[in-house]
Design a protein around this motif. Structure first.
Motif, PDB file in Angstrom:
ATOM      1  N   ARG A 804       0.887  -1.180  -0.100  1.00 43.42           N
ATOM      2  CA  ARG A 804      -0.070  -0.022   0.081  1.00 43.42           C
ATOM      3  C   ARG A 804       0.954   1.158   0.019  1.00 43.42           C
ATOM      4  N   MET A 805       0.477   2.388  -0.783  1.00 46.20           N
ATOM      5  CA  MET A 805       1.377   3.476  -0.757  1.00 46.20           C
ATOM      6  C   MET A 805       0.278   4.735  -0.947  1.00 46.20           C
ATOM      7  N   VAL A 806       0.775   5.646  -0.362  1.00 42.44           N
ATOM      8  CA  VAL A 806      -0.045   7.055  -0.547  1.00 42.44           C
ATOM      9  C   VAL A 806       1.168   7.935  -0.744  1.00 42.44           C
ATOM     10  N   VAL A 807       1.172   8.585  -1.987  1.00 45.16           N
ATOM     11  CA  VAL A 807       2.090   9.724  -2.140  1.00 45.16           C
ATOM     12  C   VAL A 807       1.404  11.025  -2.188  1.00 45.16           C
ATOM     13  N   ASP A 808       2.094  12.069  -1.375  1.00 44.83           N
ATOM     14  CA  ASP A 808       1.839  13.359  -1.103  1.00 44.83           C
ATOM     15  C   ASP A 808       2.552  14.172  -1.883  1.00 44.83           C
ATOM     16  N   LEU A 809       2.021  14.514  -2.987  1.00 44.64           N
ATOM     17  CA  LEU A 809       2.889  15.597  -4.065  1.00 44.64           C
ATOM     18  C   LEU A 809       2.924  16.937  -3.305  1.00 44.64           C
ATOM     19  N   SER A 810       2.624  17.116  -2.302  1.00 45.66           N
ATOM     20  CA  SER A 810       3.116  18.405  -1.467  1.00 45.66           C
ATOM     21  C   SER A 810       4.142  18.276  -0.547  1.00 45.66           C
ATOM     22  N   ASP A 811       4.655  17.214  -0.301  1.00 46.90           N
ATOM     23  CA  ASP A 811       5.771  16.725   0.299  1.00 46.90           C
ATOM     24  C   ASP A 811       5.978  15.334   0.337  1.00 46.90           C
ATOM     25  N   PHE A 812       6.921  14.932  -0.604  1.00 44.10           N
ATOM     26  CA  PHE A 812       7.324  13.459  -0.794  1.00 44.10           C
ATOM     27  C   PHE A 812       7.616  12.793   0.581  1.00 44.10           C
ATOM     28  N   ASP A 813       8.205  13.518   1.328  1.00 45.81           N
ATOM     29  CA  ASP A 813       8.637  13.085   2.678  1.00 45.81           C
ATOM     30  C   ASP A 813       7.360  12.622   3.603  1.00 45.81           C
ATOM     31  N   ALA A 814       6.318  13.189   3.416  1.00 44.98           N
ATOM     32  CA  ALA A 814       4.779  12.943   4.105  1.00 44.98           C
ATOM     33  C   ALA A 814       4.287  11.849   3.294  1.00 44.98           C
ATOM     34  N   SER A 815       5.215  11.249   2.393  1.00 44.30           N
ATOM     35  CA  SER A 815       4.375  10.060   1.986  1.00 44.30           C
ATOM     36  C   SER A 815       4.382   8.766   2.589  1.00 44.30           C
ATOM     37  N   ARG A 816       3.738   7.698   2.375  1.00 45.42           N
ATOM     38  CA  ARG A 816       3.510   6.786   3.338  1.00 45.42           C
ATOM     39  C   ARG A 816       3.563   5.062   2.477  1.00 45.42           C
ATOM     40  N   TRP A 817       3.976   4.190   3.151  1.00 47.16           N
ATOM     41  CA  TRP A 817       4.073   3.011   2.506  1.00 47.16           C
ATOM     42  C   TRP A 817       4.158   2.010   3.438  1.00 47.16           C
ATOM     43  N   ASN A 818       4.010   0.579   2.873  1.00 44.40           N
ATOM     44  CA  ASN A 818       3.969  -0.477   3.452  1.00 44.40           C
ATOM     45  C   ASN A 818       4.051  -1.791   2.388  1.00 44.40           C
ATOM     46  N   HIS A 819       4.528  -2.784   2.751  1.00 40.95           N
ATOM     47  CA  HIS A 819       4.287  -4.224   2.267  1.00 40.95           C
ATOM     48  C   HIS A 819       4.056  -5.423   3.002  1.00 40.95           C
ATOM     49  N   LEU A 820       3.445  -6.640   2.350  1.00 36.64           N
ATOM     50  CA  LEU A 820       3.314  -7.754   2.952  1.00 36.64           C
ATOM     51  C   LEU A 820       4.207  -8.298   4.117  1.00 36.64           C
ATOM     52  N   THR A 821       5.209  -8.262   3.597  1.00 36.64           N
ATOM     53  CA  THR A 821       6.267  -9.173   4.550  1.00 36.64           C
ATOM     54  C   THR A 821       7.526  -8.327   5.191  1.00 36.64           C
ATOM     55  N   GLY A 822       8.310  -8.165   4.208  1.00 38.19           N
ATOM     56  CA  GLY A 822       9.621  -7.347   4.751  1.00 38.19           C
ATOM     57  C   GLY A 822      10.786  -7.047   3.640  1.00 38.19           C
ATOM     58  N   THR A 823      11.761  -6.535   3.829  1.00 37.13           N
ATOM     59  CA  THR A 823      12.918  -6.234   2.683  1.00 37.13           C
ATOM     60  C   THR A 823      13.459  -7.564   2.398  1.00 37.13           C
ATOM     61  N   SER A 824      13.825  -8.401   3.552  1.00 41.86           N
ATOM     62  CA  SER A 824      14.565  -9.462   3.388  1.00 41.86           C
ATOM     63  C   SER A 824      13.922 -10.660   3.220  1.00 41.86           C
ATOM     64  N   GLY A 825      14.755 -11.598   2.336  1.00 44.34           N
ATOM     65  CA  GLY A 825      14.306 -12.930   1.923  1.00 44.34           C
ATOM     66  C   GLY A 825      14.852 -14.027   2.699  1.00 44.34           C
ATOM     67  N   HIS A 826      15.775 -13.638   3.707  1.00 44.71           N
ATOM     68  CA  HIS A 826      16.402 -14.532   4.607  1.00 44.71           C
ATOM     69  C   HIS A 826      15.442 -14.946   5.852  1.00 44.71           C
ATOM     70  N   THR A 827      15.017 -16.147   6.080  1.00 44.89           N
ATOM     71  CA  THR A 827      14.343 -16.519   7.077  1.00 44.89           C
ATOM     72  C   THR A 827      14.963 -16.151   8.500  1.00 44.89           C
ATOM     73  N   TYR A 828      14.250 -15.694   9.285  1.00 41.74           N
ATOM     74  CA  TYR A 828      14.894 -15.541  10.839  1.00 41.74           C
ATOM     75  C   TYR A 828      15.589 -14.097  10.776  1.00 41.74           C
ATOM     76  N   HIS A 829      15.809 -13.467   9.449  1.00 42.14           N
ATOM     77  CA  HIS A 829      16.417 -11.986   9.654  1.00 42.14           C
ATOM     78  C   HIS A 829      15.114 -11.283  10.101  1.00 42.14           C
ATOM     79  N   PRO A 830      15.935 -10.073  10.897  1.00 40.81           N
ATOM     80  CA  PRO A 830      14.999  -9.189  11.541  1.00 40.81           C
ATOM     81  C   PRO A 830      13.924  -8.447  10.698  1.00 40.81           C
ATOM     82  N   ASN A 831      14.322  -8.389   9.204  1.00 43.64           N
ATOM     83  CA  ASN A 831      13.292  -7.748   8.297  1.00 43.64           C
ATOM     84  C   ASN A 831      12.644  -8.928   7.492  1.00 43.64           C
ATOM     85  N   TYR A 832      12.438  -9.913   7.754  1.00 44.15           N
ATOM     86  CA  TYR A 832      11.642 -10.965   7.096  1.00 44.15           C
ATOM     87  C   TYR A 832      10.407 -10.844   7.076  1.00 44.15           C
ATOM     88  N   VAL A 833       9.730 -10.480   8.228  1.00 41.75           N
ATOM     89  CA  VAL A 833       8.164 -10.415   8.210  1.00 41.75           C
ATOM     90  C   VAL A 833       7.810  -9.101   9.316  1.00 41.75           C
TER      91      VAL A 833
END
Length: 868
Positions: A804-833
């Protein structure tokens, strides 16, 4: 339709469950009981923990890398999201390849085996049917042709990316690259990682195109049921788009934009050579919509002009609905040139595919864009007549195109595969049961009718596939054109390149403009409409070319002040070209428009409003069911109490809702009783958006023959409604007990995050290492928060808002995002889920973009330096 699983993490088709067959087969073929005991012993010894962690990426310090020209900085935040800053494009995409390999190389390696039809090399003979199907489609060959045709600059991006991946692999092999290779080694100890190539990247775009191919399932279903249902019944089961009640994306054509897209440009609509008018009362009817809402997988995106927002600048929202995957299909990334120049023009952030350079969805310093599936019909099945090594075409026998490929099989002998094609495309019958069924009992769609073929030449029937993605295209270049676009003209030029898969593209810029463009290679058909298999022996049914780009739907600063796309119909019926018979039916689009209008009537819109719309759980079909059951009683205390609960329910599919649990079970039961249970010939129940329209029509037609099911002892609407209520209550009691206060939709509809390879192995200790969940979730099919499930196949979540993302064209730094799991594909990595809990609650996290915001959010910095 059923098909050999691609076992991919790619975008799924409407209401199709994720296929588990590959994973189960891997479990049967890859591991023995002894292997399971070995893994358990390793876990007990602590060896697995060490093996898992050895592949975690280095996030701090300095790494000397062969192939870099200058230093590259990789800043990561607490979620592990990298922002890569380089001095030139070679180093920038080199570093993106390096970082993708750090985070997701097993996923990348698995994907390229999928796209090239080489899964048997990894997992053995269980994958042969999948490989045969994919080799027949020939994704890898088409990708190679596309790479060969790339312009020198774009080719340099792919080559630099591949060099970056390979630079990482030079120091990370086997379990050092990912824990999965340690598990793979239990069975396939001889496997060696190959170097990455540009073809590996481009081929993944073919997998994405396959999962966005739209109506081939509907076409196949209609062909299979044609022998058992009349044309009138099939038309009733597959109704047309409800133009009179649900919105279209482009109600009136806008083609001639101002040459400049600055704030001073005239925002008015200008007529063009193709134009039409809005269907009467569509927008007005939206707010009065009271039911019959449904959807399958797809996507939501919308853009709102500054006239309606608190900041006075546009807001753009997007949440693509894809198959639930672990890791998520998306990898968040920022790509920045130290000095943005003509030779190094990138300052872009958003969602990428691991294995592919660039940013697929996101924004740069001037524009933002989002995607939803176009749902136009870009695939056709053809009935062919085959005699030996020839096929019939316009009264003559023509030689089949044939080639032979060798499939290597881990632990087994090589297999030779003969691939045959006609002028229409590869022959797929012989590879799947559904296509075999069509060839064995053929029906065609000609001139809008469904009938057995007439005038067919002699020979055996076969089924071939015509698909836009089976010829070389330009989508591999389109990604970068979007990344550096500075205005609407550039955006349209990029859209023109985005030929396969066809996507709705929404747009906003920092000058205050909003827009929309239909891209894609969209066929102009001959005698048929593509809704059923067509006679391949008659060239009158061949494609006649593609709709010219200048005649594709577009919109720029429409007077409504918003543009909504949710896989609904793009244009009214007056559009001169046939796009499809199988749109999503527009229920999500109608709800989004209604919510935008309601919120705008209450005040100026904010980014919080956009997020709230993404989180909307209204199950409009629940309203229709409540109305239908207003006067229905069963004479049983439990079911009647449940019906009282339904009638007083707010129609929100909240995770903790008891009424939502009953409403969804009731909906499933009613559909199955109408079309499947006890029927000699079951009707298809895929596509909940379609079913909502079909059942909604039946609720208004109590005399319909569908209400009678003699095998269930039911005659008429009243008896069917009562029967379904009783059965639904009993099913829910069996699932969650007889205390309604303990019923809840979230656990019934829970999401299990399952690794598409070893997470489906069938061996519990191995699955435990990779899988997570289940996570109770709200939403469902027919709501904006589209956590889809399959009618007749349980209520578990199988398709999701993948990000999900919401882009604010008045201030890109005020935009927000998220996705289902995490950046990492390594199981048990802190950024897995680590993003999953926020995703579960539909919470978006800050999205830093400017250099100052990125620096403030940075928790780790890695510097890549030239090895020399």
């Amino acid at each position: 339709m059923s098909k050999p699983s691609t076992a991919s993490t790619a975008i799924q088709e409407p209401d199709q469950p994720r296929r588990r067959s590959v994973g189960r087969a891997i479990g049967v073929t890859l591991f023995s009981i002894v292997a399971g005991v070995v893994v358990i012993a390793l876990i007990a010894a602590g060896f697995v923990v060490w093996t898992i962690q050895r592949s975690f990426p280095q996030l701090e310090g300095t790494v000397a890398v062969e192939g870099l020209g200058r230093d590259v900085q990789v800043q990561r935040d607490v979620l592990g999201v990298p922002t890569i800053t380089a001095s030139d494009t070679d180093d920038l995409f080199f570093a993106q390849g390096y970082v993708h390999a750090q985070d997701r190389f097993w996923e990348m390696d698995f994907r390229r085996h999928v796209t090239s039809g080489r899964l048997s090399e990894l997992f053995g003979e269980s994958q042969l049917p999948t490989d045969e199907f994919l080799r027949t489609l020939g994704w890898r060959e088409v990708a190679a042709q596309e790479v060969e045709a790339l312009d020198p600059v774009t080719a340099s991006y792919y080559e630099a990316y591949a060099k970056g991946v390979n630079a990482y692999l030079a120091d990370h092999d086997g379990p050092d690259a990912s824990f999965e290779y340690a598990v793979l080694g239990l069975q396939n100890a001889d496997y060696e990682i190959e170097p990455w190539t540009p073809e590996d990247s481009v081929a993944w775009l073919k997998a994405m195109a396959w999962d966005l191919r739209t109506n081939i399932e509907d076409e196949t279903e209609r062909a299979i049921i044609a022998a058992d249902f009349t044309s009138e019944q099939i038309d009733e089961l597959y109704p047309g788009y409800p133009f009179d009640r649900n919105p279209v994306i482009v109600p009136s054509m806008v083609r001639e934009q101002p040459a400049s897209t600055s704030a001073s440009a005239d925002p008015g609509i200008v007529s063009a050579s193709v134009k039409w008018s809005e269907a009467d009362g569509v927008i007005e009817a939206v707010s009065a919509l009271i039911g019959d809402a449904g959807e399958g997988i797809g996507s939501n995106s919308w853009v709102v002009s500054g006239d309606l927002t608190e900041s006075g600048m546009p807001l753009l929202a997007n949440d693509p609905h894809l198959g639930a995957a672990l890791p998520s299909v998306w990898h968040q990334v920022g790509l920045k040139c130290r000095a943005v120049t003509k030779s190094c023009p990138f300052d872009v952030s958003g969602f990428s595919f691991s294995g592919v350079p660039g940013v697929v969805i996101g924004h740069n310093e001037r524009i933002a864009w989002g995607f939803t599936n176009l749902t136009t019909d870009v695939t056709d099945l053809y009935l062919e007549k085959i005699q030996g090594d020839d096929y019939w075409r316009d009264g003559q026998l023509v030689p089949l195109e044939q080639r032979t490929e060798t499939i290597e099989v881990a632990g087994g002998d090589d297999v030779e595969l003969r691939i045959r094609s006609t002028v229409n495309g590869p022959i797929l019958s012989g590879l799947t049961d559904d296509f075999d069924a069509i060839a064995a009992d053929p029906y065609t769609g000609t001139d809008g009718t469904i009938a057995e073929p007439t005038g067919a030449p002699p020979g055996d029937y076969a089924v071939s596939l015509k698909w836009t993605a089976l010829t070389p295209g330009t989508a591999a270049s389109a990604i970068f054109a979007l990344n550096v676009a500075e205005g609407f003209d550039d955006f349209q030029a990029a859209a023109k390149l985005f030929d396969v898969p066809a996507q709705n593209l929404v747009y906003a810029d920092v000058d205050g403009n909003i827009g929309y463009q239909t891209p894609g290679k969209l066929p102009i058909r001959g005698a048929g409409d593509g809704s059923m298999p067509q006679p391949g022996w008659d060239s009158a049914y061949a494609w006649q070319g593609f709709i010219p780009f200048d005649e594709l739907p577009t919109s720029f600063n429409p007077p409504e002040g918003y543009i909504v796309t949710a896989n609904n119909a793009i244009v009214p019926d007056a559009y001169p070209y046939l796009l499809t018979r199988d749109w999503d039916y527009g229920w999500r689009a109608a709800r989004i428009v209604d919510l935008l209008q309601r919120k705008a009537a209450m005040g100026k819109l904010t980014a919080d409003d956009m997020r709230d719309i993404q989180a909307d759980n209204e199950f409009a079909m629940g309203k229709s069911l409540a109305a239908a059951y207003m006067d229905v009683t069963t004479g049983r205390q439990g079911p009647d109490a449940a019906l009282d609960m339904l009638r007083s329910w707010d129609a929100q599919n909240s995770a903790d809702s008891d009424a939502a649990a009953f409403a969804n079970v009731l909906w499933d039961e009613l559909v199955m009783d109408l079309f499947v249970n006890g029927r000699e010939h079951a009707a298809p129940v895929t596509g909940q958006g379609r079913l909502f329209l079909v059942v909604g029509g039946l609720l208004d037609d109590p005399d319909s023959e569908w209400w009678t099911n003699s095998e269930l002892g039911v005659s008429g609407q009243a008896e069917m409604l009562e029967y379904a209520a009783n059965e639904a209550y009993d099913r829910l009691v069996a699932l969650q007990g007889d205390n309604p206060s303990k019923w809840n939709w979230g656990s019934l509809h829970a999401l299990a995050l399952t690794s598409d390879t070893f997470g489906s192995s069938g061996i519990a200790p191995i699955e435990m290492l990779f899988n997570r969940g289940p996570y109770p979730v709200g939403g469902g099919s027919s709501v904006v928060d589209a956590t889809g499930w399959q009618i007749g196949d349980g209520f578990e979540t199988i398709t999701v808002p993948s990000m999900r993302m919401v882009v604010d064209l008045s201030d890109f730094d005020a935009s927000r995002w998220n996705h289902l799991t995490g950046t990492s594909g390594h199981t048990y990595h802190p950024n897995y889920v680590d993003q999953t809990p926020a995703w579960q609650r539909v919470e978006l996290t800050p999205w830093p973009f400017t250099r100052a915001a990125v620096a403030a959010a940075t928790t780790h910095t890695l510097t890549l330096v030239p090895a020399s």
